[in-house]
Structures are given as C-alpha cells and as structure tokens.
Design a protein around this motif. Structure first.
Motif, mmCIF file in Angstrom:
data_model
loop_
_atom_site.group_PDB
_atom_site.id
_atom_site.type_symbol
_atom_site.label_atom_id
_atom_site.label_comp_id
_atom_site.label_asym_id
_atom_site.label_seq_id
_atom_site.Cartn_x
_atom_site.Cartn_y
_atom_site.Cartn_z
ATOM 1 N N GLU A 313 0.830 -1.207 0.000
ATOM 2 C CA GLU A 313 0.000 0.000 0.000
ATOM 3 C C GLU A 313 0.865 1.257 0.000
ATOM 4 O OE1 GLU A 313 -3.764 1.862 2.542
ATOM 5 O OE2 GLU A 313 -3.023 -0.155 2.980
ATOM 6 N N ALA A 314 1.957 1.228 0.740
ATOM 7 C CA ALA A 314 2.871 2.368 0.754
ATOM 8 C C ALA A 314 3.512 2.578 -0.605
ATOM 9 C CB ALA A 314 3.940 2.160 1.822
ATOM 10 N N LEU A 315 3.880 1.502 -1.271
ATOM 11 C CA LEU A 315 4.520 1.621 -2.580
ATOM 12 C C LEU A 315 3.547 2.172 -3.624
ATOM 13 C CD1 LEU A 315 6.669 -1.646 -2.658
ATOM 14 C CD2 LEU A 315 7.410 0.696 -2.125
ATOM 15 N N ARG A 316 2.278 1.747 -3.544
ATOM 16 C CA ARG A 316 1.286 2.312 -4.460
ATOM 17 C C ARG A 316 1.109 3.804 -4.211
ATOM 18 N NH1 ARG A 316 -1.478 -2.620 -3.405
ATOM 19 N NH2 ARG A 316 -2.863 -1.592 -1.907
ATOM 20 N N ALA A 317 1.150 4.205 -2.933
ATOM 21 C CA ALA A 317 1.029 5.623 -2.601
ATOM 22 C C ALA A 317 2.219 6.417 -3.130
ATOM 23 C CB ALA A 317 0.905 5.781 -1.091
ATOM 24 N N ILE A 318 3.410 5.850 -3.029
ATOM 25 C CA ILE A 318 4.604 6.507 -3.570
ATOM 26 C C ILE A 318 4.471 6.676 -5.080
ATOM 27 C CG2 ILE A 318 7.088 6.221 -3.985
ATOM 28 C CD1 ILE A 318 7.155 4.782 -1.203
ATOM 29 N N ASP A 319 3.975 5.654 -5.748
ATOM 30 C CA ASP A 319 3.739 5.767 -7.190
ATOM 31 C C ASP A 319 2.757 6.898 -7.489
ATOM 32 O OD1 ASP A 319 5.412 3.622 -7.719
ATOM 33 O OD2 ASP A 319 3.782 2.148 -7.757
ATOM 34 N N TYR A 320 1.706 6.977 -6.654
ATOM 35 C CA TYR A 320 0.675 7.989 -6.883
ATOM 36 C C TYR A 320 1.236 9.401 -6.785
ATOM 37 C CZ TYR A 320 -3.192 11.117 -5.934
ATOM 38 O OH TYR A 320 -4.052 12.192 -5.959
ATOM 39 N N VAL A 321 2.028 9.687 -5.753
ATOM 40 C CA VAL A 321 2.511 11.059 -5.582
ATOM 41 C C VAL A 321 3.569 11.425 -6.609
ATOM 42 C CG1 VAL A 321 1.941 11.085 -3.125
ATOM 43 C CG2 VAL A 321 4.263 10.459 -3.831
ATOM 44 N N HIS A 322 4.038 10.448 -7.387
ATOM 45 C CA HIS A 322 4.986 10.741 -8.450
ATOM 46 C C HIS A 322 4.351 10.732 -9.837
ATOM 47 C CE1 HIS A 322 8.163 10.027 -5.410
ATOM 48 N NE2 HIS A 322 8.835 10.865 -6.164
ATOM 49 N N MET A 323 3.028 10.559 -9.897
ATOM 50 C CA MET A 323 2.353 10.566 -11.186
ATOM 51 C C MET A 323 2.289 11.962 -11.772
ATOM 52 S SD MET A 323 -0.844 7.925 -10.785
ATOM 53 C CE MET A 323 -0.580 6.171 -10.616
ATOM 54 N N ASP A 324 2.308 12.028 -13.070
ATOM 55 C CA ASP A 324 2.111 13.288 -13.789
ATOM 56 C C ASP A 324 0.615 13.489 -13.943
ATOM 57 O OD1 ASP A 324 1.848 15.404 -15.514
ATOM 58 O OD2 ASP A 324 3.266 14.645 -17.011
ATOM 59 N N PRO A 325 0.022 14.516 -13.337
ATOM 60 C CA PRO A 325 -1.432 14.690 -13.423
ATOM 61 C C PRO A 325 -1.939 14.871 -14.843
ATOM 62 C CG PRO A 325 -0.378 16.632 -12.464
ATOM 63 C CD PRO A 325 0.655 15.555 -12.525
ATOM 64 N N ALA A 326 -1.066 15.331 -15.723
ATOM 65 C CA ALA A 326 -1.490 15.551 -17.109
ATOM 66 C C ALA A 326 -1.715 14.244 -17.849
ATOM 67 C CB ALA A 326 -0.451 16.391 -17.843
#
Length: 338
Positions: A313-326
């Motif tokens: 779950e933490a790793l998925r969250a890390i992926d999320y905060v590094h996503m490009d919103p565009a």
C-alpha cells in the motif's frame, strides 16, 4: 475589521494545519491584522508563516513541567503583550484550559470557542462569549477553516494556503550526512506513541525499494530511542544515512531539500505537506479521514487507522505522488492508489 487574535498553542502538526485560516481571513478582510498566540515551544513554527502579523508566546509547556520561577515571570510578562491591542475577534481553535485562559486575558468582547462537546477540556467554555457551530464532519483541518469562516461571515474557498517561508541558514540541509546528487527521501519513522509506529522491517523494505529507484534515504530522529530505531532501519538499507540531531527549524529545512517524505502521523509529515513536498502519511492507530493529508498527485494518507498498512500500500502511494497529473487519467484517483 482591524485586528483578530488566533489562539492555537500546540502542537507542531496542529499549528501547521491551522495556518491556512489566516489566508482565508486576509482574503475575506484585506488589510486586517492577524496575531497568533502559541506556546513558546512552537512559536518558531508560527514565525514561518508570512501572513501572521504578530506572534505572542509564553513558556506554558516548560512551566508545567519544571515550575521554574523564571518561566512564571516570562508568562506574567507576556500578558502585557497579549493585552497591547483590543481585538475585534478572538478565535480559540484549540479548546483547552490554557488556550481559553489566553483568550480570556486578551482584550475583546467577542471570544469564540468550540461547543462544549467539541472542546478538548470542557472547562474551557468559561472564556467564550460565543461558540463555533457544530464541528463539520470530515477532515479536522478543513473543519477549522469552516468554523472560523462561519463566525466571521465568509466561506473558505480553494485548497489550503500555508504561505511558509523558512529562515535561511549557512549550514547544509542534511547536516554532516553525505547525500550526493541523488534525490533524497526522508523516512519519519518516529511517533509520539508506540501504537502509531510502522514496523522496522516495513521501513527497511520501502527504503530498499526507493534505493533501487535511485533515491538516497535519510533518517531523522529526536530521542535516544528514535535514534536506535533509525540505526536499526539504516542497517537494513544500504547507503542510507542516520542524520545528526536537529532543531525543529533545521528539520524543516531538511524536509524542504527532500524529493519525497514518508512518515507516520506526526507533525513533521504535516510540515512536508505544507511545504508542498511529495508526501505519504501512514496511519496505524489514528484516523486518516480526520487527521490525514491530501493533495492531488502530491500528498496522500494510507491505512485505516486500525491496523498496520502493508508495504504494498505504501509503494502504491509513492507511485501515486509521483504521477504526472497531465497523463495519469481517472485511474490515478487516490481511492485507486491505496
């Protein structure tokens, strides 16, 4: 409207998350002066805000612990500063005896605090001439903005504005630790209570994954026990660095130099969010819906507040905060990231 006093005396995370109230007030009433009363232990945090006009403080926490005459005199002297101006409104958004006493001593006929059922200490009600409305459901931080807006006659709009500027320093942000040119991720493993901790092995697993992704891991601490835990994590994460002991402001500067911050429900993780760092907050024993952080593609809270969140779950969250919103699309909504 000329001058307002905010009373929020402790603690680190709570004060940081209350600061957006000032931006709301000043947007609604251009030119208004906003003063802030805090415990001396946290006054430096309020000074980070570029929107506070005057910071009032006294060593309340230190006097409670040590009962020293010098601290009592400092508290007595601070009353003069507190009463230097008459306020249009005094807003106690802490709701305990010491904040209520401050509100009572300050000069105003309009002192507002929480309803009795929402107070941290019900006896604090003696100080108020008026009450906030029923506490809004959901996030505590947005609730403060709504409660103050209801009293002053406006509706808070948009995301929270913290308006922080940290003091400049000549020292390196990571102290004596060598971090090189790699992006740095800080792991805030320490907590105020043991039941809020995330396991050492979980921290090590996340740390090693971040090393594989090119990050340099740093581990802050504030006590001997926290340092021992930092060293235990570091021993399992090659190339990681246990930082030297730092002041609150030094840790904030360190956070500002990081590319990623991961931590439990603790004040410095709220600082990271306020400084607009990519941030993941891990909840084990407290409510993420009430005390959590969230900013699209930048900050996210994980866990249900009743159990230990898995590393996945933490790793998925890390992926999320590094996503490009565009380019992330609808699948990147926080509900899909955890």
């Amino acid at each position: 409207m000329k001058r307002i006093l905010i009373v929020k005396v402790t603690s680190l995370g709570d004060i940081v998350q209350a600061l957006p109230v000032i931006a709301d007030i000043k947007r609604a009433f251009p030119g208004v002066q906003v003063d802030w009363a805090a415990d001396e232990a946290f006054a430096e945090v309020v000074h980070w805000s570029q929107s506070v006009d005057r910071v009032l403080c006294a060593p309340l926490r230190r006097f409670k612990k040590a009962r020293r005459w010098a601290d009592f005199k400092a508290i007595a002297a601070s009353i003069g500063d507190l009463r230097a101006y008459r306020y249009d409104f005094i807003l106690d958004i802490q709701g305990v005896y010491k904040s209520a006493i401050i509100a009572f001593l300050a000069r105003s006929s309009r002192r507002f605090g929480y309803q009795s059922k929402d107070l941290g200490e019900r006896g604090a009600a003696f100080a108020y001439s008026g009450r906030f409305g029923p506490r809004p459901l959901g996030n505590a931080w947005q609730g403060m903005r709504i409660s103050v807006g209801e009293v002053l006659g406006y509706q808070p709009e948009g995301p929270s504005i913290y308006d922080l500027k940290l003091p400049e320093a000549d020292t390196a942000p990571f102290g004596t630790a060598e971090v090189g040119d790699a992006p740095v991720a800080a792991l805030f493993h320490a907590t105020s209570k043991d039941d809020k901790k995330w396991p050492v092995d979980h921290w090590a697993e996340v740390g090693n994954e971040l090393v594989r992704r090119g990050f340099r891991i740093v581990l802050p601490w504030g006590s001997a026990g926290e340092r021992a835990e930092a060293e235990a994590i570091s021993a399992k994460v090659p190339g990681s660095a246990v930082l030297p002991q730092m002041s609150v402001t030094e840790i904030a500067r360190m956070i500002d130099a990081c590319a990623l911050v991961i931590g439990t429900d603790t004040g410095f993780v709220h600082v990271a969010h306020a400084l607009q760092k990519r941030t993941v907050m891990i909840f084990v024993a407290t409510s993420p819906s009430h005390f959590g952080i969230e900013a699209p593609f930048r900050s996210i809270s994980i866990g249900d507040g009743h159990s230990v969140p898995p590393v996945s779950e933490a790793l998925r969250a890390i992926d999320y905060v590094h996503m490009d919103p565009a380019t992330a699309g609808s699948a990147a909504h926080p509900a899909a990231a955890v």
